[in-house]
Motif scaffolding. Sequence first.
Motif, PDB file in Angstrom:
ATOM      1  N   LEU A   1      10.124  -5.665  12.787  1.00  0.00           N
ATOM      2  CA  LEU A   1      11.241  -5.996  11.950  1.00  0.00           C
ATOM      3  C   LEU A   1      12.461  -5.137  12.017  1.00  0.00           C
ATOM      4  N   HIS A   2      13.534  -5.672  11.806  1.00  0.00           N
ATOM      5  CA  HIS A   2      15.083  -4.642  12.101  1.00  0.00           C
ATOM      6  C   HIS A   2      15.741  -5.073  10.810  1.00  0.00           C
ATOM      7  N   HIS A   3      15.150  -5.471   9.733  1.00  0.00           N
ATOM      8  CA  HIS A   3      15.874  -5.784   8.423  1.00  0.00           C
ATOM      9  C   HIS A   3      14.586  -5.520   7.337  1.00  0.00           C
ATOM     10  N   PHE A   4      14.737  -4.381   6.827  1.00  0.00           N
ATOM     11  CA  PHE A   4      13.351  -4.051   5.649  1.00  0.00           C
ATOM     12  C   PHE A   4      13.845  -2.705   5.098  1.00  0.00           C
ATOM     13  N   GLY A   5      13.011  -2.719   3.969  1.00  0.00           N
ATOM     14  CA  GLY A   5      13.059  -1.367   3.120  1.00  0.00           C
ATOM     15  C   GLY A   5      11.818  -1.339   2.299  1.00  0.00           C
ATOM     16  N   VAL A   6      11.318   0.107   2.671  1.00  0.00           N
ATOM     17  CA  VAL A   6      10.149   0.410   1.825  1.00  0.00           C
ATOM     18  C   VAL A   6      10.678   1.782   0.930  1.00  0.00           C
ATOM     19  N   THR A   7      10.142   1.686  -0.038  1.00  0.00           N
ATOM     20  CA  THR A   7      10.299   2.897  -1.111  1.00  0.00           C
ATOM     21  C   THR A   7       9.308   3.642  -1.020  1.00  0.00           C
ATOM     22  N   LEU A   8       9.449   5.120  -1.165  1.00  0.00           N
ATOM     23  CA  LEU A   8       8.600   6.104  -1.375  1.00  0.00           C
ATOM     24  C   LEU A   8       8.868   6.937  -2.841  1.00  0.00           C
ATOM     25  N   GLY A   9       8.111   6.443  -3.537  1.00  0.00           N
ATOM     26  CA  GLY A   9       8.152   7.040  -5.146  1.00  0.00           C
ATOM     27  C   GLY A   9       9.728   6.485  -5.546  1.00  0.00           C
ATOM     28  N   SER A  10      10.266   7.433  -6.379  1.00  0.00           N
ATOM     29  CA  SER A  10      11.410   6.942  -7.135  1.00  0.00           C
ATOM     30  C   SER A  10      12.830   7.619  -6.777  1.00  0.00           C
ATOM     31  N   THR A  11      12.613   8.459  -5.356  1.00  0.00           N
ATOM     32  CA  THR A  11      13.622   9.148  -5.045  1.00  0.00           C
ATOM     33  C   THR A  11      14.532   8.643  -3.665  1.00  0.00           C
ATOM     34  N   GLY A  12      13.691   7.648  -3.101  1.00  0.00           N
ATOM     35  CA  GLY A  12      14.492   7.018  -1.714  1.00  0.00           C
ATOM     36  C   GLY A  12      13.344   6.323  -1.214  1.00  0.00           C
ATOM     37  N   GLY A  13      13.585   6.032   0.212  1.00  0.00           N
ATOM     38  CA  GLY A  13      12.591   5.429   1.005  1.00  0.00           C
ATOM     39  C   GLY A  13      13.065   5.184   2.503  1.00  0.00           C
ATOM     40  N   VAL A  14      12.689   4.336   3.266  1.00  0.00           N
ATOM     41  CA  VAL A  14      12.987   4.156   4.638  1.00  0.00           C
ATOM     42  C   VAL A  14      13.317   2.749   4.774  1.00  0.00           C
ATOM     43  N   GLY A  15      14.385   2.103   5.530  1.00  0.00           N
ATOM     44  CA  GLY A  15      14.661   0.754   5.794  1.00  0.00           C
ATOM     45  C   GLY A  15      15.604   0.859   6.655  1.00  0.00           C
ATOM     46  N   LEU A  16      15.920  -0.540   7.349  1.00  0.00           N
ATOM     47  CA  LEU A  16      16.982  -0.808   8.313  1.00  0.00           C
ATOM     48  C   LEU A  16      17.710  -2.080   7.761  1.00  0.00           C
ATOM     49  N   PHE A  17      18.690  -2.467   8.044  1.00  0.00           N
ATOM     50  CA  PHE A  17      19.533  -3.693   7.842  1.00  0.00           C
ATOM     51  C   PHE A  17      20.293  -3.713   9.209  1.00  0.00           C
ATOM     52  N   ASN A  18      19.894  -4.958   9.829  1.00  0.00           N
ATOM     53  CA  ASN A  18      20.168  -5.337  11.177  1.00  0.00           C
ATOM     54  C   ASN A  18      19.969  -4.399  11.929  1.00  0.00           C
ATOM     55  N   GLY A  19      18.907  -3.345  11.961  1.00  0.00           N
ATOM     56  CA  GLY A  19      18.677  -2.371  13.165  1.00  0.00           C
ATOM     57  C   GLY A  19      19.162  -1.200  12.809  1.00  0.00           C
ATOM     58  N   HIS A  20      20.203  -0.971  11.916  1.00  0.00           N
ATOM     59  CA  HIS A  20      20.680   0.162  11.463  1.00  0.00           C
ATOM     60  C   HIS A  20      19.956   0.787  10.279  1.00  0.00           C
TER      61      HIS A  20
ATOM     62  N   ALA B   1       0.795  -1.188  -0.024  1.00  0.00           N
ATOM     63  CA  ALA B   1       0.017  -0.015  -0.030  1.00  0.00           C
ATOM     64  C   ALA B   1       0.900   1.311  -0.122  1.00  0.00           C
ATOM     65  N   VAL B   2       2.006   1.103   0.693  1.00  0.00           N
ATOM     66  CA  VAL B   2       2.831   2.642   0.740  1.00  0.00           C
ATOM     67  C   VAL B   2       3.511   2.684  -0.425  1.00  0.00           C
ATOM     68  N   GLU B   3       3.985   1.747  -0.963  1.00  0.00           N
ATOM     69  CA  GLU B   3       4.705   1.889  -2.227  1.00  0.00           C
ATOM     70  C   GLU B   3       3.764   2.080  -3.335  1.00  0.00           C
ATOM     71  N   LEU B   4       2.649   1.605  -3.686  1.00  0.00           N
ATOM     72  CA  LEU B   4       1.861   1.893  -4.422  1.00  0.00           C
ATOM     73  C   LEU B   4       1.276   3.267  -4.595  1.00  0.00           C
ATOM     74  N   SER B   5       0.934   3.451  -3.203  1.00  0.00           N
ATOM     75  CA  SER B   5       0.176   4.978  -3.002  1.00  0.00           C
ATOM     76  C   SER B   5       1.195   6.147  -3.424  1.00  0.00           C
ATOM     77  N   SER B   6       2.422   5.840  -3.053  1.00  0.00           N
ATOM     78  CA  SER B   6       3.650   6.953  -3.425  1.00  0.00           C
ATOM     79  C   SER B   6       3.852   7.138  -4.917  1.00  0.00           C
ATOM     80  N   ASP B   7       4.101   5.785  -5.530  1.00  0.00           N
ATOM     81  CA  ASP B   7       4.032   5.704  -6.875  1.00  0.00           C
ATOM     82  C   ASP B   7       3.066   6.428  -7.772  1.00  0.00           C
ATOM     83  N   LEU B   8       1.832   5.908  -7.202  1.00  0.00           N
ATOM     84  CA  LEU B   8       0.581   6.678  -8.118  1.00  0.00           C
ATOM     85  C   LEU B   8       0.713   8.196  -7.943  1.00  0.00           C
ATOM     86  N   ARG B   9       0.985   8.827  -6.625  1.00  0.00           N
ATOM     87  CA  ARG B   9       0.860  10.138  -6.490  1.00  0.00           C
ATOM     88  C   ARG B   9       2.003  10.894  -7.304  1.00  0.00           C
ATOM     89  N   GLU B  10       3.196  10.228  -7.390  1.00  0.00           N
ATOM     90  CA  GLU B  10       4.410  10.669  -8.174  1.00  0.00           C
ATOM     91  C   GLU B  10       4.001  10.756  -9.654  1.00  0.00           C
TER      92      GLU B  10
END
Length: 417
Positions: free
Chosen positions: A355-374, A174-183
Amino acid sequence: MSSQPHDIVILGNSFAGLRIAHVLLGDVIPNLPGPKRKFRIVFVAPSDRFYMNISSLRALARPPLVDDERLLPEFLPHFEKYRATAPVEFVQGYAAELDAERRIVIVKRTGDSTETVEVPYDSLIIATGTSTSTTAIKSRPTATAADIRKELHDLAAEIKAASTIAIGGGGTTAVELSSDLREAYPDKRVTIYAGNSGIVSAFPELQRRTVADRLTQKFGITIVNQRVTHTERNPKTGQYDITLAPAEGEATAATVESVDLYISAVGQTPNTGFLPKTVLDERGYVVSDSHLRVTGLAPRVYVTGDASALSAGNLDNVRTHTGALKETLKLELAAETAADESAFLYAVPKLKLPLHHFGVTLGSTGGVGLFNGHRIPSCILRLMKARDASISGAAVMVGGSSFSLKLLVAQVKKEQA
């Protein structure tokens, strides 16, 4: 030594199925101890192409991508390099029933055919994945490449025509689709109905707030913490009437709102209907031990990827599952018997939330994510996924390499040369 090959049947040709096949042919089989033995890999899948479904959301927002060959590349040519190790065969269809006593999978051919074929196995790897109610996002287990393209085209056309779009669900889709659509369509009004749990509930609180703030402030998306309980298309207006449950803690009645288009991004359904219920958990996922050996069936039946009860439903699970199953297969193909627990060095870790290991994109310019909590810098997420929704990585995926930043950069440079 038997002249008959040991048949390893892999159900599914998505990320998990292709990855374990490459590991088997490139590492496990060539390095088995003792006299050289004959093996054969048999894929069973409804499509003769790999579906880069993690890029489907961007394709819906930018329809020319639907016909990009990288979205649905052929997969069999990538196994020609293993010809000296073992032949690779393909049965186009989907598993309809498992006869564990006879060690046979009954496969129904795709399309209009009523034909079934029996596929015998010595070892069986279940990598059938999951489906969503919006089949263009994660297609149904019977879909061919032509089916997938049609579903993508149809939904992309509906999106283009709509002025108001509602998305049900608060997860990464839902997050990635909505940001892609608005972009892509800044004039469309997009609303996420995230339910009582809110946006990306599996993430730590700080990252949840960051995602929500960027969706609302940067992209102008409305987030409503109510659950969609029913949808119906109004035959007079062509709009979707969506029924919303009362917000948590409120005693108000359910409400109905009308939008031009409703897209469900709620949950996933495991493609495991061909299996006996005795090997499934209450949600329909395949139960196994921590080495991915299916519980309750004869030896040498394994599960990997999203169909597993040990999966969190993301690409990182493909990496961890492949590592565990590689070790299991090395031990059990070498001994031709079930390995003792003391022989294992690795196991699939239990899923822990948040989760402490994930990545979610927000449009084509970046996103929010963690790798092993960092925290992962947004620019890294842009390069790895957000820039083109990972479609540049399709060749890396289908070719059998790990999805690493180094390989992705090399692929991007190759395409730009």
